[in-house]
Design an enzyme around this catalytic site. Sequence first.
Site, PDB file in Angstrom:
ATOM      1  CG  HIS A  98      10.167  -2.661 -16.557  1.00 19.39           C
ATOM      2  ND1 HIS A  98       9.755  -1.589 -17.314  1.00 19.39           N
ATOM      3  CD2 HIS A  98      10.176  -2.217 -15.275  1.00 19.39           C
ATOM      4  CE1 HIS A  98       9.524  -0.559 -16.516  1.00 19.39           C
ATOM      5  NE2 HIS A  98       9.771  -0.909 -15.268  1.00 19.39           N
TER       6      HIS A  98
ATOM      7  CG  ASN B  73      10.946  -2.584 -11.083  1.00 16.29           C
ATOM      8  OD1 ASN B  73      10.739  -3.256 -12.093  1.00 16.29           O
ATOM      9  ND2 ASN B  73      10.740  -1.279 -11.025  1.00 16.29           N
TER      10      ASN B  73
ATOM     11  N   GLY C 171       0.536   1.554  -4.704  1.00 12.60           N
ATOM     12  CA  GLY C 171      -0.647   0.910  -4.132  1.00 12.60           C
ATOM     13  C   GLY C 171      -1.739   1.912  -3.788  1.00 12.60           C
TER      14      GLY C 171
ATOM     15  N   GLY D  85       0.824  -1.226   0.000  1.00 18.71           N
ATOM     16  CA  GLY D  85       0.000   0.000   0.000  1.00 18.71           C
ATOM     17  C   GLY D  85       0.846   1.259   0.000  1.00 18.71           C
TER      18      GLY D  85
HETATM   19  P1  A3D Z   1       6.726   2.052  -1.914  1.00 23.81           P
HETATM   20  O1  A3D Z   1       6.033   3.354  -1.840  1.00 23.81           O
HETATM   21  O2  A3D Z   1       7.952   1.859  -1.095  1.00 23.81           O
HETATM   22  O3  A3D Z   1       5.662   0.913  -1.568  1.00 23.81           O
HETATM   23  C1  A3D Z   1       6.007  -0.410  -1.401  1.00 23.81           C
HETATM   24  C2  A3D Z   1       5.187  -0.934  -0.253  1.00 23.81           C
HETATM   25  O4  A3D Z   1       5.472  -2.341  -0.099  1.00 23.81           O
HETATM   26  C3  A3D Z   1       5.490  -0.288   1.103  1.00 23.81           C
HETATM   27  O5  A3D Z   1       4.325   0.317   1.617  1.00 23.81           O
HETATM   28  C4  A3D Z   1       5.958  -1.427   1.973  1.00 23.81           C
HETATM   29  O6  A3D Z   1       5.546  -1.325   3.319  1.00 23.81           O
HETATM   30  C5  A3D Z   1       5.303  -2.605   1.283  1.00 23.81           C
HETATM   31  N1  A3D Z   1       5.909  -3.875   1.634  1.00 23.81           N
HETATM   32  C6  A3D Z   1       7.194  -4.169   1.943  1.00 23.81           C
HETATM   33  N2  A3D Z   1       7.330  -5.457   2.259  1.00 23.81           N
HETATM   34  C7  A3D Z   1       6.103  -6.007   2.153  1.00 23.81           C
HETATM   35  C8  A3D Z   1       5.600  -7.306   2.353  1.00 23.81           C
HETATM   36  N3  A3D Z   1       6.386  -8.320   2.739  1.00 23.81           N
HETATM   37  N4  A3D Z   1       4.291  -7.512   2.144  1.00 23.81           N
HETATM   38  C9  A3D Z   1       3.495  -6.519   1.748  1.00 23.81           C
HETATM   39  N5  A3D Z   1       3.905  -5.256   1.545  1.00 23.81           N
HETATM   40  C10 A3D Z   1       5.200  -5.015   1.747  1.00 23.81           C
HETATM   41  O7  A3D Z   1       7.136   1.717  -3.432  1.00 23.81           O
HETATM   42  P2  A3D Z   1       6.302   2.056  -4.771  1.00 23.81           P
HETATM   43  O8  A3D Z   1       4.868   1.842  -4.522  1.00 23.81           O
HETATM   44  O9  A3D Z   1       6.783   3.336  -5.323  1.00 23.81           O
HETATM   45  O10 A3D Z   1       6.865   0.900  -5.734  1.00 23.81           O
HETATM   46  C11 A3D Z   1       6.542  -0.448  -5.503  1.00 23.81           C
HETATM   47  C12 A3D Z   1       7.333  -1.363  -6.411  1.00 23.81           C
HETATM   48  O11 A3D Z   1       6.999  -1.129  -7.782  1.00 23.81           O
HETATM   49  C13 A3D Z   1       8.858  -1.188  -6.331  1.00 23.81           C
HETATM   50  O12 A3D Z   1       9.492  -2.439  -6.349  1.00 23.81           O
HETATM   51  C14 A3D Z   1       9.186  -0.402  -7.593  1.00 23.81           C
HETATM   52  O13 A3D Z   1      10.509  -0.615  -8.035  1.00 23.81           O
HETATM   53  C15 A3D Z   1       8.186  -0.995  -8.546  1.00 23.81           C
HETATM   54  N6  A3D Z   1       7.898  -0.167  -9.741  1.00 23.81           N
HETATM   55  C16 A3D Z   1       7.613  -0.843 -10.891  1.00 23.81           C
HETATM   56  C17 A3D Z   1       7.336  -0.129 -12.041  1.00 23.81           C
HETATM   57  C18 A3D Z   1       7.010  -0.856 -13.299  1.00 23.81           C
HETATM   58  O14 A3D Z   1       6.609  -0.251 -14.260  1.00 23.81           O
HETATM   59  C19 A3D Z   1       7.214  -2.293 -13.366  1.00 23.81           C
HETATM   60  C20 A3D Z   1       7.327   1.272 -12.030  1.00 23.81           C
HETATM   61  C21 A3D Z   1       7.630   1.912 -10.845  1.00 23.81           C
HETATM   62  C22 A3D Z   1       7.900   1.187  -9.699  1.00 23.81           C
END
Ligand code: A3D
Length: 321
Positions: free
Chosen positions: A176, A121, A15, A11
Site C-alpha cells: 500500500h 499506515n 474510526g 476513534g
Molecule cells: P485520525 O483522525 O488522526 O485518527 C487517529 C486516532 O488514533 C486519533 O483519534 C488518535 O487519538 C488515536 N490514537 C493515537 N494514539 C493512540 C493509541 N496509542 N491508542 C489508541 N488510539 C490512538 O486519523 P485517521 O482516522 O484519518 O487515520 C488513521 C490511520 O489510518 C492513519 O495512520 C492513516 O495514515 C491510516 N490510513 C490508512 C488508509 C489505508 O487505506 C490503509 C487510508 C487512509 C488512512
Amino acid sequence: MGRKKISIIGGGQIGGVLAQLIALRQLGDVVLFDIVEDMPQGKTLDIVEASRIDGFDVSLKGTNDYKDINGSDIVIVTAGLPRKPGMSRDDLLTTNAKIMQTVAENVKKHAANSIAIIISNPLDAMVTLFKKITGFPAGKVIGQAGVLDSSRFATFIAWELGVSVKDVNAMVLGGHGDTMVPIVRYANVNGIPAMELLEKKYKDKEKASEVMNAMVERTKMAGGEVVKLLKTGSAFYSPASASIAMVEAIVYDEKRMLPVCAYLNGEFGVKGYYVGVPAVLGAAGVEKIIEFDLIAEEKALLDNSVTAVKGLVVDMERLGF
Ligand code: A3D
C-alpha cells in the site's frame, strides 16, 4: 448466537465513520476506543442518538479503557497519525509503530480470539508488527488496502468509459505505497476488458495505453491527491467503507474474494511477508490466498512492490520494533 462485538481502536476520522457504518448496517455492537478522553464517548453518543431516525438498534460504547474490548469478535485498528501534505505513508513509521505496539499488546490481552483488521499506515509494516506482537494466527490479522485502492482504480475507469462504477471490476495488488500494482489486464466492465473498450473509444492503441497509464498513476497517488486537498489529514470515508466490505465478508461468512494485505507463505513467490493479494475472506478471516498467473510485466511490478514492503519492514526492525 448473540450479535458480533466489533471494537475499533482509534476513534479519529476513520474510526468515527466506521462506527457509524457498522451501526447503520447493524453488523454488530460497537466499542470505540481512543486515548483522547471523552472523544469516543462523544462520537458514539452522537451516532446512537440518530438510531431512531436511521432505524438501527445496536449498542455503541465509547471508551478510554481497553477492558471494554474484552471478548471482541473483530477488532479494527485505525490508531495512528494520518499523513499531512508532502508526507509519504512511510514517514509515519516511527510514530505509528510505537502506537501499534501498545495497541497490539492490549488487543492480545483483551481480545485474544478476535480477527484483526489493520488500517493504520504505513499499512504493510503495521500489519506485520501487529502480527508479531500478538502472535495471532496469520489468517486472523489482515490489512486493508487493496479494497480501497481497487475501488479508486474502478472509479477512474468508470469515469473514463462513461459507465456505472457498479459494473467495473478492477484489482490492485502489492504493497500500500507508491509501488502498488493495478492489474490492467483484468480490469473490465462486466467482463469486457477495459483496455478493449478504451481502444474502441480512442480508435488508437497508443492513446488508449496512455489513458490507462494515467489512470494507473492516479490510482497509485490517489491517497496523496486527497491529502493535498484536505490539508489536515488523509482520506477517511473510503478507507472506512473498504474496511466495512471486509467486516461484512467475515460477519456473514461470505467467502468474498477481495484484494487484502495477507500473510504469504510462498504464494506469488513470497514467503514470510504481508502483501496485497486476492484472498477469500470468511468467518475464519483469510481462508485462502488465490494465486493466479502473472505475466512477466506484472510479476516485475509485484516483485518491485514486495521489495519496497521488505525495505519498510527492515527499516522498522532497525528502529527496534
Ligand atoms: P485520525 O483522525 O488522526 O485518527 C487517529 C486516532 O488514533 C486519533 O483519534 C488518535 O487519538 C488515536 N490514537 C493515537 N494514539 C493512540 C493509541 N496509542 N491508542 C489508541 N488510539 C490512538 O486519523 P485517521 O482516522 O484519518 O487515520 C488513521 C490511520 O489510518 C492513519 O495512520 C492513516 O495514515 C491510516 N490510513 C490508512 C488508509 C489505508 O487505506 C490503509 C487510508 C487512509 C488512512
